[in-house]
Design a protein around this motif. Structure first.
Motif: not given
Length: 343
Positions: A325-336
């Motif tokens: 939602l609105n550009g927030a990653p789907c999980a913390v640290g995901c695909c950094e």
């Protein structure tokens, strides 16, 4: 939901656009100028026009028809990361049109930074550019294991194999990325490598549909500095290896891509085809699925998962991912991005 935003990579549509487009694509990545010179010539060899925008517009038309047939009133807007129509401009137009909330379909089936997280950054950047009044944007999930994606590729391989009329080796290709980027793909707790694992799973699913147990997964289109290790083997090196094993013919399946854009046309239809001819090896390339009617149906199924709580159809055990939602990653640290993960 008021609309669908079709979010893609973008490509030049006239020769004078090629260099600025490539500079947009590679900004901050340390790609040497001589590599840009080389890639620029690839585009100019096709008149300076990438097929990607036309392919996207055709796919959007098919999705619009599928939405209408399903009785879903959802206008489709088209925006790109790297060239016009730029996503910032498109989201601004959506706001002006009164769109308060929209779904986002990214033209990538996979996880990873460039395959997924960067589309979140596009959404974040576009909403920031519009400011107050920007629509809420919900990105649809990854779909590499959707049965319609798999079956479209399997039938494309069948068609390509028929053109050879004999024995062949099935070789799946996807866009290479730095090994460090693949290691950071997915939530850290999952151990990374989500991109390469998903590509391998998509290849397995397509091969299983075909009844094929022996095949290869290789990579194409690397663009970074030579000192940075990327996923291997490269398709051209792999053709040499297959020739050494006396493989008579190959069918290449671009399982990492949704459309036959310039990287597919150049890396496979031009360079790989020429290499196979040089080796005396039969060659055929399966079409990417964006022009297949099943692709439009796939997109509408993903939309219906949100609008009508339709069941999630998938063929793998991988978790559902990529919904943001609105550009927030789907999980913390995901695909950094790799440079962030090393801090």
């Amino acid at each position: 939901m008021d609309a669908l935003l079709w979010l893609s990579f973008g490509g030049p549509e006239r020769p004078e656009d090629v260099r600025p487009f490539l500079e947009n694509v590679t900004r901050g990545r340390g790609v040497p100028p001589e590599r840009l010179d080389e890639v620029e010539q690839h585009y100019l060899g096709f008149g300076g026009v990438s097929p990607i925008n036309a392919l996207n517009r055709a796919a959007i038309e098919a999705v619009e028809a599928e939405l209408a047939a399903a009785g879903i009133d959802l206008p489709v807007y088209f925006g790109n990361r790297n060239w016009h129509p730029m996503v910032e401009d498109t989201v601004g137009r959506m706001a002006s049109d009164g769109v308060a909330s929209a779904l986002v379909f990214p033209t990538s089936a996979y996880g990873g930074y460039s395959a997924c997280r960067q589309y979140d950054e596009d959404v974040l950047r576009a909403r920031a550019a519009v400011g107050e009044g920007a629509p809420e944007l919900t990105k649809l999930r990854q779909f590499f294991d959707h049965p319609l994606f798999v079956s479209a590729f399997a039938d494309a391989v069948r068609a390509a194999a028929e053109s050879l009329g004999g024995e062949y080796r099935l070789v799946f290709t996807a866009h290479s990325v730095p090994i460090s980027a693949d290691a950071a793909a997915g939530p850290p707790a999952d151990g990374g490598h989500r991109y390469s694992k998903q590509v391998a799973e998509a290849a397995r699913l397509v091969a299983a549909d075909l009844g094929i147990t022996e095949y290869d997964v290789v990579w194409q289109s690397r663009s970074g500095p030579p000192q940075v290790p990327w996923l291997e083997p490269d398709i051209l090196d792999h053709l040499d290896a297959l020739h050494a094993k006396e493989v008579p013919a190959v069918v290449l399946c671009p399982v990492g891509f949704v459309s036959d854009h310039l990287e597919v046309v150049w890396d496979l239809d031009t360079e790989a085809r020429d290499k196979a001819a040089e080796l005396g090896m039969g060659f055929a390339r399966a079409a990417a699925p964006s022009g297949d009617p099943r692709f439009a149906r796939l997109v509408v199924e993903l939309i219906r998962e949100h609008l009508a709580n339709a069941p999630v159809r998938k063929l793998s055990d991988f978790p559902v991912a990529g919904r943001t939602l609105n550009g927030a990653p789907c999980a913390v640290g995901c695909c950094e991005p790799p440079q962030r993960s090393r801090r």
